[in-house]
Design an enzyme around this catalytic site. Structure first.
Site, mmCIF file in Angstrom:
data_model
loop_
_atom_site.group_PDB
_atom_site.id
_atom_site.type_symbol
_atom_site.label_atom_id
_atom_site.label_comp_id
_atom_site.label_asym_id
_atom_site.label_seq_id
_atom_site.Cartn_x
_atom_site.Cartn_y
_atom_site.Cartn_z
ATOM 1 N N LYS A 201 0.921 -1.203 -0.098
ATOM 2 C CA LYS A 201 -0.020 0.157 -0.118
ATOM 3 C C LYS A 201 0.866 1.276 0.092
ATOM 4 O O LYS A 201 0.759 1.990 1.058
ATOM 5 C CB LYS A 201 -0.950 -0.198 1.187
ATOM 6 N N GLY A 354 -1.381 -5.947 9.089
ATOM 7 C CA GLY A 354 -1.992 -7.368 9.145
ATOM 8 C C GLY A 354 -1.083 -8.418 8.601
ATOM 9 O O GLY A 354 -0.743 -9.510 9.036
HETATM 10 P P1 ADP Z 1 0.429 -5.009 6.105
HETATM 11 O O1 ADP Z 1 -0.656 -5.470 5.922
HETATM 12 O O2 ADP Z 1 1.716 -5.439 6.931
HETATM 13 O O3 ADP Z 1 0.354 -3.306 6.417
HETATM 14 P P2 ADP Z 1 0.540 -4.386 3.143
HETATM 15 O O4 ADP Z 1 -0.990 -4.645 3.094
HETATM 16 O O5 ADP Z 1 0.618 -2.991 2.782
HETATM 17 O O6 ADP Z 1 1.235 -4.832 4.466
HETATM 18 O O7 ADP Z 1 1.362 -5.350 1.938
HETATM 19 C C1 ADP Z 1 1.486 -6.593 2.351
HETATM 20 C C2 ADP Z 1 1.451 -7.088 0.623
HETATM 21 O O8 ADP Z 1 2.672 -6.608 0.021
HETATM 22 C C3 ADP Z 1 1.672 -8.734 0.930
HETATM 23 O O9 ADP Z 1 0.708 -9.420 0.363
HETATM 24 C C4 ADP Z 1 3.127 -8.761 -0.114
HETATM 25 O O10 ADP Z 1 2.988 -10.009 -0.855
HETATM 26 C C5 ADP Z 1 2.924 -7.661 -0.793
HETATM 27 N N1 ADP Z 1 4.357 -7.184 -1.452
HETATM 28 C C6 ADP Z 1 5.404 -7.062 -0.715
HETATM 29 N N2 ADP Z 1 6.525 -6.866 -1.618
HETATM 30 C C7 ADP Z 1 6.054 -6.852 -2.843
HETATM 31 C C8 ADP Z 1 6.586 -6.497 -3.941
HETATM 32 N N3 ADP Z 1 7.857 -6.384 -4.195
HETATM 33 N N4 ADP Z 1 5.770 -6.610 -5.089
HETATM 34 C C9 ADP Z 1 4.379 -6.861 -4.937
HETATM 35 N N5 ADP Z 1 3.746 -7.051 -3.789
HETATM 36 C C10 ADP Z 1 4.736 -7.054 -2.633
HETATM 37 MG MG MG Z 2 -2.250 -5.649 4.451
#
Ligand code: ADP
Ligand code: MG
Length: 400
Positions: A201, A354
């Protein structure tokens, strides 16, 4: 100071409505990570032990104000019952006949879960009056309100905000613990204070960087966030995640970091693949050149080592957002390296988000090696940014 459950007095026989966050990830009807249900247990146990009639409300997923089978809270009932060691009644609506009769049938020390709040348009309505009407319908079924869905306290939604003003209300155990733990990070953190950001995000999280530039000593950027920075530096990023509109913003952050003496650390290498899939062939490339037909899937091994070294000697670490697509084993190494470094760090370590929290659990780390694993993504970020959260402000002493 937040109002606590103690302030609600004797709860025996009282109907206590608890806003929990039972928004667990589901694969069909199978719960793939029950962390949020477990996090709700202390408050619920306490209320049951006090002889209350406990009415649990929650959302699940993002239905659009109408019932949708795939977003039903039904799959949560049995797991919640197992964890509490008692039977949980289930109402197939939130404020309708089923809810009213289910609540009416509760005995002292009994508990019911009502169907998804977001099956009702009033829950997330933009119009305050509309939210109030829905909140009143919930309030009519209770004598007191406990706010314990930390994951939603940054939202001005009926069950989080308006409801709190309609009944005697208090913060639950989880909300208290979350707020206390996160304030330790924001209010005069022990230094060096290191923030690790990743995930997908991008736009949401850029605001955090803006706020933390004045507070953190080091900001490490990985995951899907990193490519917008790499692009801003003029590097080729191929098919990687990019927030085109934010390139100038990101460039400005880098300049400010430099001026303020904040270490803003970007990946020095990346693991890339030709397709977004679990079986894609991983290749390691330098940060300055992702081939045009490839996309970044994880930070590279040199970056993992660099980030680990920047985490290990920190006195405070806050981490939000996986370093790569950790759901695919081949692209989980960067996330593992950060989790490992945090678990080995001596300092105060907090994980928010999450997906980050479920990465820690699903990659097999012992949760007790972290000082705090937050159940809230957006909420924990907004607290870290120093914003006032509506669902917290309404629980402060002195508010009705
Ligand atoms: P959080 O829930 O911990 O706040 P986000 O929802 O922002 O984290 O992001 C989590 C997602 O980001 C995961 O599903 C992961 O697969 C994705 N992600 C991480 N690195 C990459 C990348 N390089 N390209 C695409 N998606 C990614
Ligand atoms: Mg998330």
């Amino acid at each position: 100071m937040l109002k606590t459950i103690d302030s609600l007095g004797d709860l025996r026989g009282k109907r206590v409505i608890v806003r929990a966050d039972l928004n667990v990830p589901l694969d069909g009807t199978t719960i793939t990570d029950d962390g949020r249900i477990r996090a709700a247990v202390p408050t619920l146990k306490r209320l049951l032990d006090a002889g209350a009639k406990v009415v649990v409300i929650s959302h699940l997923g993002r239905p659009k104000g109408a019932p949708e089978e795939k977003y039903s809270l039904k799959p949560v009932v049995s797991r919640l019952g197992e964890l509490l060691g008692t039977e949980v009644a289930f109402a197939t609506d939130t404020v309708g006949d089923s809810a009213r009769s289910t609540v009416g049938g509760l005995e002292e020390g009994g508990i019911a879960l009502l169907e998804n709040l977001r099956f009702n348009p009033g829950e997330t309505a933009k119009d305050e009056a509309e939210r109030r009407v829905f909140a009143q319908a919930i309030a009519d079924m209770g004598d007191a309100y406990v706010s314990d869905g930390f994951g939603v306290v940054h939202r001005k939604q009926a069950s989080v905000y308006e409801l709190a003003s309609l009944l005697p209300s208090a913060a639950g155990e989880l909300v208290l613990k979350e707020v206390e733990s996160l304030r330790k990070v924001t209010d005069e953190p022990a230094r060096p204070f290191v923030v690790v950001l990743g995930g997908a995000k991008v736009a949401d999280k850029l605001a955090v960087i803006d706020n933390l530039l004045g507070k953190a000593d080091r900001i490490l950027i990985g995951g899907g966030m990193a490519y917008t920075f790499q692009k801003a530096k003029g590097y080729e990023i191929g098919q990687s995640l990019l927030d085109e509109e934010k390139i100038d913003t990101v460039r400005e952050y880098m300049e400010r970091a430099e001026k303020q003496g904040v270490e803003l650390i970007l990946p020095v290498d990346n693991v890339v693949a030709a397709e977004f899939s679990a079986d894609a062939e991983p290749t390691v490339v330098g940060a300055d050149g992702i081939p045009a037909d490839q996309e970044g899937m994880d930070i590279g091994p040199k970056t993992a080592e660099l980030f680990a070294s920047k985490i290990k000697d920190a006195a405070t670490v806050f981490w939000n957002g996986p370093m790569g697509v950790f759901e695919f084993e081949k692209f989980a190494e960067g996330t593992k390296a950060v989790a490992r470094a945090m678990s080995e760090a001596e300092g105060y370590t907090v994980v928010g988000g999450g997906d980050s929290a479920s990465a820690v659990r699903n990659l097999g780390f012992d949760e007790s090696l972290f000082s705090h694993i937050s159940t809230g993504g957006g909420a924990s970020l907004e607290l870290i940014e120093g914003k006032e959260l509506p669902g917290i402000a309404i629980l402060e002493e002195g508010t009705k």
